[in-house]
Design an enzyme around this catalytic site. Structure first.
Site, mmCIF file in Angstrom:
data_model
loop_
_atom_site.group_PDB
_atom_site.id
_atom_site.type_symbol
_atom_site.label_atom_id
_atom_site.label_comp_id
_atom_site.label_asym_id
_atom_site.label_seq_id
_atom_site.Cartn_x
_atom_site.Cartn_y
_atom_site.Cartn_z
ATOM 1 N N SER A 62 0.787 -1.200 0.240
ATOM 2 C CA SER A 62 0.111 -0.612 0.204
ATOM 3 C C SER A 62 0.942 0.911 0.084
ATOM 4 O O SER A 62 2.068 0.841 0.372
ATOM 5 C CB SER A 62 -0.807 -0.026 1.028
ATOM 6 O OG SER A 62 -1.545 -1.260 1.728
HETATM 7 N N1 SAH Z 1 0.534 -5.083 4.679
HETATM 8 C C1 SAH Z 1 1.196 -5.312 2.790
HETATM 9 C C2 SAH Z 1 -0.137 -5.308 2.551
HETATM 10 C C3 SAH Z 1 -0.277 -6.572 1.096
HETATM 11 S S1 SAH Z 1 -1.439 -6.202 -0.468
HETATM 12 C C4 SAH Z 1 2.137 -5.565 2.643
HETATM 13 O O1 SAH Z 1 3.017 -3.818 3.778
HETATM 14 O O2 SAH Z 1 3.177 -5.775 2.257
HETATM 15 C C5 SAH Z 1 -2.547 -7.447 0.849
HETATM 16 C C6 SAH Z 1 -1.928 -9.128 1.467
HETATM 17 O O3 SAH Z 1 -3.192 -9.795 1.368
HETATM 18 C C7 SAH Z 1 -2.142 -9.703 -0.060
HETATM 19 O O4 SAH Z 1 -0.286 -10.653 0.151
HETATM 20 C C8 SAH Z 1 -3.071 -11.205 -0.121
HETATM 21 O O5 SAH Z 1 -2.384 -12.308 -0.529
HETATM 22 C C9 SAH Z 1 -3.557 -11.403 1.263
HETATM 23 N N2 SAH Z 1 -4.614 -11.203 1.339
HETATM 24 C C10 SAH Z 1 -6.137 -11.341 0.621
HETATM 25 N N3 SAH Z 1 -7.054 -12.598 1.149
HETATM 26 C C11 SAH Z 1 -6.574 -12.761 2.732
HETATM 27 C C12 SAH Z 1 -6.430 -13.354 3.770
HETATM 28 N N4 SAH Z 1 -7.915 -14.243 3.686
HETATM 29 N N5 SAH Z 1 -6.186 -14.284 4.601
HETATM 30 C C13 SAH Z 1 -5.034 -13.476 4.230
HETATM 31 N N6 SAH Z 1 -3.888 -12.809 3.756
HETATM 32 C C14 SAH Z 1 -4.713 -12.405 2.950
#
Ligand code: SAH
Length: 274
Positions: free
Chosen positions: A121
């Site tokens: 993000s």
């Molecule tokens: N906080 C992260 C943002 C990653 S994007 C950072 O700093 O990089 C959001 C993430 O949520 C993705 O990696 C995606 O795979 C994950 N995601 C989506 N649905 C999910 C679920 N049900 N459980 C765990 N992770 C999930």
């Protein structure tokens, strides 16, 4: 960049985010006389600078700290008020969490691809989510935080400076493992990464004083509400019409209070693991 001519710096430099304690807290009390002090650490800022020097590609400059300070100044100018969040973001080397080829963009206010169609993000959104999560609690760290969506692990590292204990769940194994390797090398000791379906929350460590999701679903899963402590705050993107908004849920003795905030664009929340 060609890896055979310009090898990437090893990611094994000891970098402890945790050892300094949560942002704003005084340093840990000195060890009693006669105690063995394990793994003495150099000050975080020195370790960060050394790693940044070793890892920064040409163009980022030798020292990433001033670039990070400029990012924080811009966030403050854009209205972020929580100094603890700003201090934590000033300390975490965001460029180490993205692909080397993207490192020069790491301190711009933009989201970046982290593989498998996921994104880290943009800093202003991370700051806003964490500001809402903390709810203006001054220098007090959140005792226990759950993050859904570890991704590259950047926000988890920031959370580790704002909470005493952080659990972060990721459903995509390659991302979980990559983040685990990086964060382990940084010795972020108060952060536990879990491979699993975050839609179920993470029962073993519940309840949580803060729950933050980095992926947006149609609704807030019941498990998250169940695992939120009384007095706790939950921040998550939720689908609204053709877009998403940030939803804040505050739990009190008498129930849940829900408020909606600005429009955002997060990757989708999906169930199951891969
Ligand atoms: N906080 C992260 C943002 C990653 S994007 C950072 O700093 O990089 C959001 C993430 O949520 C993705 O990696 C995606 O795979 C994950 N995601 C989506 N649905 C999910 C679920 N049900 N459980 C765990 N992770 C999930």
């Amino acid at each position: 960049m060609n890896d055979t001519t310009k090898p990437r710096a090893p990611r094994a430099f000891p970098l402890s985010l945790e050892r300094l304690g949560p942002v704003g807290k005084p340093a840990a009390a000195p060890a009693p006389p006669g105690a063995t002090v394990l793994r003495p650490q150099r000050p975080l800022h020195q370790a960060v600078q050394d790693r940044a020097r070793a890892a920064a590609p040409a163009g980022l400059g030798l020292d990433s700290e001033p670039v990070r300070q400029r990012m924080v100044q811009k966030l403050r100018a854009a209205g972020v008020r929580d100094e603890q969040v700003l201090a934590a973001m000033a300390r975490v080397p965001r460029h180490l969490f993205v692909d080397t080829a993207l490192a020069t963009q790491a301190y711009e206010d933009t989201s970046l691809p982290i593989g498998l169609q996921q994104t880290i993000s943009k800093p202003s959104v991370v700051a806003r989510m964490l500001e809402l999560l903390r709810g203006g609690r001054g220098e007090q760290p959140l005792p226990r935080i759950l993050e859904i969506g570890t991704g590259c692990g950047y926000q988890a590292a920031v959370l580790a400076l704002l909470g005493r204990q952080v659990i972060s769940v990721e459903r995509l194994k390659p991302l979980h493992e990559k983040a685990r390797g990086l964060l382990r090398s940084m010795r972020v000791d108060n952060l536990r990464l879990v491979y699993g379906d975050g839609m179920l929350g993470h029962g073993p460590n519940a309840p949580y004083d803060g729950i933050v999701s980095a992926a947006g679903g149609d609704a807030i899963p019941q498990a998250w509400l169940d695992q939120l402590a009384v007095g706790g705050r939950l921040v998550a993107p939720v689908v609204r019409g053709s877009g998403q908004v940030i939803v804040l849920v505050e739990r009190s003795e008498s129930g849940f209070v829900r408020s909606e905030h600005e429009a955002v664009h997060f990757v989708p929340l999906k169930s199951g693991t891969t």
